[in-house]
Scaffold this motif. Sequence first.
Motif, PDB file in Angstrom:
ATOM      1  N   LEU A 173     -22.311  32.672  -4.737  1.00  0.00           N
ATOM      2  CA  LEU A 173     -21.143  32.309  -3.634  1.00  0.00           C
ATOM      3  C   LEU A 173     -21.690  32.202  -2.271  1.00  0.00           C
ATOM      4  O   LEU A 173     -21.957  33.212  -1.781  1.00  0.00           O
ATOM      5  N   ASP A 174     -21.331  31.094  -1.687  1.00  0.00           N
ATOM      6  CA  ASP A 174     -21.632  30.968  -0.075  1.00  0.00           C
ATOM      7  C   ASP A 174     -20.252  31.421   0.660  1.00  0.00           C
ATOM      8  O   ASP A 174     -19.659  30.341   1.198  1.00  0.00           O
ATOM      9  N   ASP A 175     -20.005  32.683   0.509  1.00  0.00           N
ATOM     10  CA  ASP A 175     -18.600  33.215   0.741  1.00  0.00           C
ATOM     11  C   ASP A 175     -18.892  34.626   1.093  1.00  0.00           C
ATOM     12  O   ASP A 175     -19.150  35.512   0.323  1.00  0.00           O
ATOM     13  N   TYR A 176     -18.863  35.069   2.538  1.00  0.00           N
ATOM     14  CA  TYR A 176     -19.205  36.219   2.843  1.00  0.00           C
ATOM     15  C   TYR A 176     -18.123  37.275   2.532  1.00  0.00           C
ATOM     16  O   TYR A 176     -18.423  38.371   2.162  1.00  0.00           O
ATOM     17  N   ARG A 177     -16.837  37.040   2.277  1.00  0.00           N
ATOM     18  CA  ARG A 177     -16.096  37.987   2.004  1.00  0.00           C
ATOM     19  C   ARG A 177     -16.041  38.229   0.391  1.00  0.00           C
ATOM     20  O   ARG A 177     -16.137  39.430   0.095  1.00  0.00           O
ATOM     21  N   ALA A 178     -16.369  37.268  -0.403  1.00  0.00           N
ATOM     22  CA  ALA A 178     -16.956  37.406  -1.784  1.00  0.00           C
ATOM     23  C   ALA A 178     -18.104  38.385  -1.939  1.00  0.00           C
ATOM     24  O   ALA A 178     -18.103  39.393  -2.607  1.00  0.00           O
ATOM     25  N   VAL A 179     -19.283  38.070  -1.342  1.00  0.00           N
ATOM     26  CA  VAL A 179     -20.452  38.732  -1.492  1.00  0.00           C
ATOM     27  C   VAL A 179     -20.507  40.093  -0.930  1.00  0.00           C
ATOM     28  O   VAL A 179     -20.912  40.922  -1.453  1.00  0.00           O
ATOM     29  N   ILE A 180     -19.949  40.302   0.135  1.00  0.00           N
ATOM     30  CA  ILE A 180     -19.845  41.589   0.815  1.00  0.00           C
ATOM     31  C   ILE A 180     -18.690  42.227   0.086  1.00  0.00           C
ATOM     32  O   ILE A 180     -18.936  43.490  -0.225  1.00  0.00           O
ATOM     33  N   GLY A 181     -17.615  41.902  -0.329  1.00  0.00           N
ATOM     34  CA  GLY A 181     -16.586  42.453  -1.054  1.00  0.00           C
ATOM     35  C   GLY A 181     -17.292  42.858  -2.404  1.00  0.00           C
ATOM     36  O   GLY A 181     -17.051  44.020  -2.947  1.00  0.00           O
ATOM     37  N   LYS A 214     -31.587  33.226  -5.071  1.00  0.00           N
ATOM     38  CA  LYS A 214     -32.417  32.000  -4.928  1.00  0.00           C
ATOM     39  C   LYS A 214     -31.404  30.842  -4.267  1.00  0.00           C
ATOM     40  O   LYS A 214     -32.036  30.078  -3.325  1.00  0.00           O
ATOM     41  N   LEU A 215     -30.300  30.881  -4.401  1.00  0.00           N
ATOM     42  CA  LEU A 215     -29.357  29.749  -3.757  1.00  0.00           C
ATOM     43  C   LEU A 215     -27.886  30.423  -3.635  1.00  0.00           C
ATOM     44  O   LEU A 215     -27.490  31.108  -4.297  1.00  0.00           O
ATOM     45  N   TYR A 216     -27.438  29.815  -2.390  1.00  0.00           N
ATOM     46  CA  TYR A 216     -26.036  30.171  -1.945  1.00  0.00           C
ATOM     47  C   TYR A 216     -25.307  28.635  -2.216  1.00  0.00           C
ATOM     48  O   TYR A 216     -25.688  27.856  -1.591  1.00  0.00           O
ATOM     49  N   ASP A 217     -24.301  28.584  -3.065  1.00  0.00           N
ATOM     50  CA  ASP A 217     -23.663  27.525  -3.368  1.00  0.00           C
ATOM     51  C   ASP A 217     -22.170  27.830  -4.103  1.00  0.00           C
ATOM     52  O   ASP A 217     -21.871  28.521  -5.058  1.00  0.00           O
ATOM     53  N   SER A 218     -21.347  27.293  -3.205  1.00  0.00           N
ATOM     54  CA  SER A 218     -19.789  27.568  -3.426  1.00  0.00           C
ATOM     55  C   SER A 218     -19.265  26.094  -3.931  1.00  0.00           C
ATOM     56  O   SER A 218     -18.274  26.023  -4.368  1.00  0.00           O
ATOM     57  N   ASP A 219     -20.274  25.050  -3.685  1.00  0.00           N
ATOM     58  CA  ASP A 219     -19.710  23.625  -3.847  1.00  0.00           C
ATOM     59  C   ASP A 219     -19.638  23.440  -5.392  1.00  0.00           C
ATOM     60  O   ASP A 219     -18.653  23.185  -6.029  1.00  0.00           O
ATOM     61  N   SER A 220     -20.919  23.733  -6.096  1.00  0.00           N
ATOM     62  CA  SER A 220     -21.030  23.291  -7.699  1.00  0.00           C
ATOM     63  C   SER A 220     -22.214  24.313  -8.144  1.00  0.00           C
ATOM     64  O   SER A 220     -23.011  24.019  -8.631  1.00  0.00           O
ATOM     65  N   PRO A 221     -21.783  25.726  -8.111  1.00  0.00           N
ATOM     66  CA  PRO A 221     -22.860  26.804  -8.595  1.00  0.00           C
ATOM     67  C   PRO A 221     -23.153  26.584 -10.166  1.00  0.00           C
ATOM     68  O   PRO A 221     -24.509  26.750 -10.495  1.00  0.00           O
ATOM     69  N   LYS A 222     -22.260  25.902 -10.628  1.00  0.00           N
ATOM     70  CA  LYS A 222     -22.433  25.563 -12.130  1.00  0.00           C
ATOM     71  C   LYS A 222     -23.817  24.783 -12.690  1.00  0.00           C
ATOM     72  O   LYS A 222     -24.466  25.009 -13.491  1.00  0.00           O
ATOM     73  N   SER A 223     -24.093  23.949 -11.475  1.00  0.00           N
ATOM     74  CA  SER A 223     -25.276  22.908 -11.544  1.00  0.00           C
ATOM     75  C   SER A 223     -26.599  23.686 -11.754  1.00  0.00           C
ATOM     76  O   SER A 223     -27.290  23.502 -12.463  1.00  0.00           O
ATOM     77  N   ALA A 224     -26.722  24.704 -10.690  1.00  0.00           N
ATOM     78  CA  ALA A 224     -28.108  25.558 -10.971  1.00  0.00           C
ATOM     79  C   ALA A 224     -27.953  26.331 -12.206  1.00  0.00           C
ATOM     80  O   ALA A 224     -29.179  26.507 -12.833  1.00  0.00           O
ATOM     81  N   LEU A 225     -26.737  26.637 -12.811  1.00  0.00           N
ATOM     82  CA  LEU A 225     -26.886  27.277 -14.000  1.00  0.00           C
ATOM     83  C   LEU A 225     -27.291  26.450 -15.196  1.00  0.00           C
ATOM     84  O   LEU A 225     -27.966  26.951 -16.060  1.00  0.00           O
ATOM     85  N   ILE A 226     -26.525  25.442 -15.137  1.00  0.00           N
ATOM     86  CA  ILE A 226     -26.842  24.397 -16.440  1.00  0.00           C
ATOM     87  C   ILE A 226     -28.263  24.257 -16.321  1.00  0.00           C
ATOM     88  O   ILE A 226     -29.076  23.984 -17.371  1.00  0.00           O
ATOM     89  N   SER A 227     -28.654  23.610 -15.231  1.00  0.00           N
ATOM     90  CA  SER A 227     -30.125  23.276 -15.025  1.00  0.00           C
ATOM     91  C   SER A 227     -31.365  24.307 -15.425  1.00  0.00           C
ATOM     92  O   SER A 227     -32.366  23.969 -15.964  1.00  0.00           O
ATOM     93  N   GLY A 228     -30.904  25.574 -15.272  1.00  0.00           N
ATOM     94  CA  GLY A 228     -31.633  26.622 -15.485  1.00  0.00           C
ATOM     95  C   GLY A 228     -32.402  26.795 -14.390  1.00  0.00           C
ATOM     96  O   GLY A 228     -33.372  27.812 -14.363  1.00  0.00           O
TER      97      GLY A 228
END
Length: 354
Positions: A173-181, A214-228
């Motif tokens: 997630l491109d979210d500092y409270r989430a990643v640091i938390g 590899k990637l910070y993405d809070s928009d649609s992180p599912k895309s990177a997972l689906i694509s592999g």
Amino acid sequence: MGRKSRKMRVAIMLVFALGAGLLAGCGDSGSKSSETINIFVWTEYVPDSVFEKFEEKTGIHCNVSTYSSNEDMLAKVKSEAEGTYDIVLPSDYAVEQLIAQDKLMKLDKEKLTNLGNIKDAYLNLPYDPGNDYSVPYQGGVAAIAVNTAKVDKEITSYHDLFDESLAGSIVALDDYRAVIGMTARSMGYSMSETDADKLGEIQEKLLTLKDNIKLYDSDSPKSALISGDCTVGFVWSAEIALAMNENPDIQVVYPSEGPYVFMDNWCILKGSSHFDASMKFINFMLDGESAKMVSEEFPYLCPNEAAVEAVGEEYSGNPAKNPPEDVIAAGEYVSNLDTETLAVYDEMWTKLKK
């Protein structure tokens, strides 16, 4: 929820509604209203169909803008004149911050006839005791996604995400409270840690995550997972649910430490000149059918019992869409932090992404 996007759009729903003929004969009195409410929400989080239905029912038009993070929203609200936005959709700690800054209007709960649809567990939370300023919309968990066909390592915790074997494989997630938390949680510390010595330890561990992401993405992180492109994710549970629909090898893991938990809420900003219309909108969003429409398109944790019952087993039986109660109970909501501590968090985040 994805829930976050860095794109700002302004959807003038009146134009759409007139073009589609949706406003013909709508509104309680059969007359068309010229009133417009300005709504500021997360992208890909409130279906257009719900806005359209509200317009059709009431004749009140929805002018919708979007934001990508609580911090983007808070900065925009602070910089704009009062009255620019009527309704906003902040997460828990952002509600707390807006209350502290005297940016919110108290809700008229007598007008919230659908508030009884919200499960008691999601009311009267510490960020707004008594729900004087906010009512729940949707929530969820920052969970772990694992492509079991491509990842040999058993992953059961946030701590496992720091393993060197996951180099270049994680979408986060491109979210500092989430990643640091999450990092703090992996060490047994609070996600809203303020102790200087502990924050130093958290920063040291946080920086070891750099090579794994590899990637910070809070928009649609599912895309990177689906694509592999990424085989592991630290993402919102609903994004994992959507990815699982496309690739059954992807599984959700709720961390053994207890997860980052969030709840997003409807609020009315101070200075709104459309208070009554805004109350009508919030009550409409608390309706079981409206919440059902939301859950079917964006399957986050739904606090609306009427909607959960209406959606049925397809939602309630899916652990990614409907995180188990014991998972939520074991988790932690982040809280508002003082300016000095936020500056430390910001510096930590900058060093991680450098």
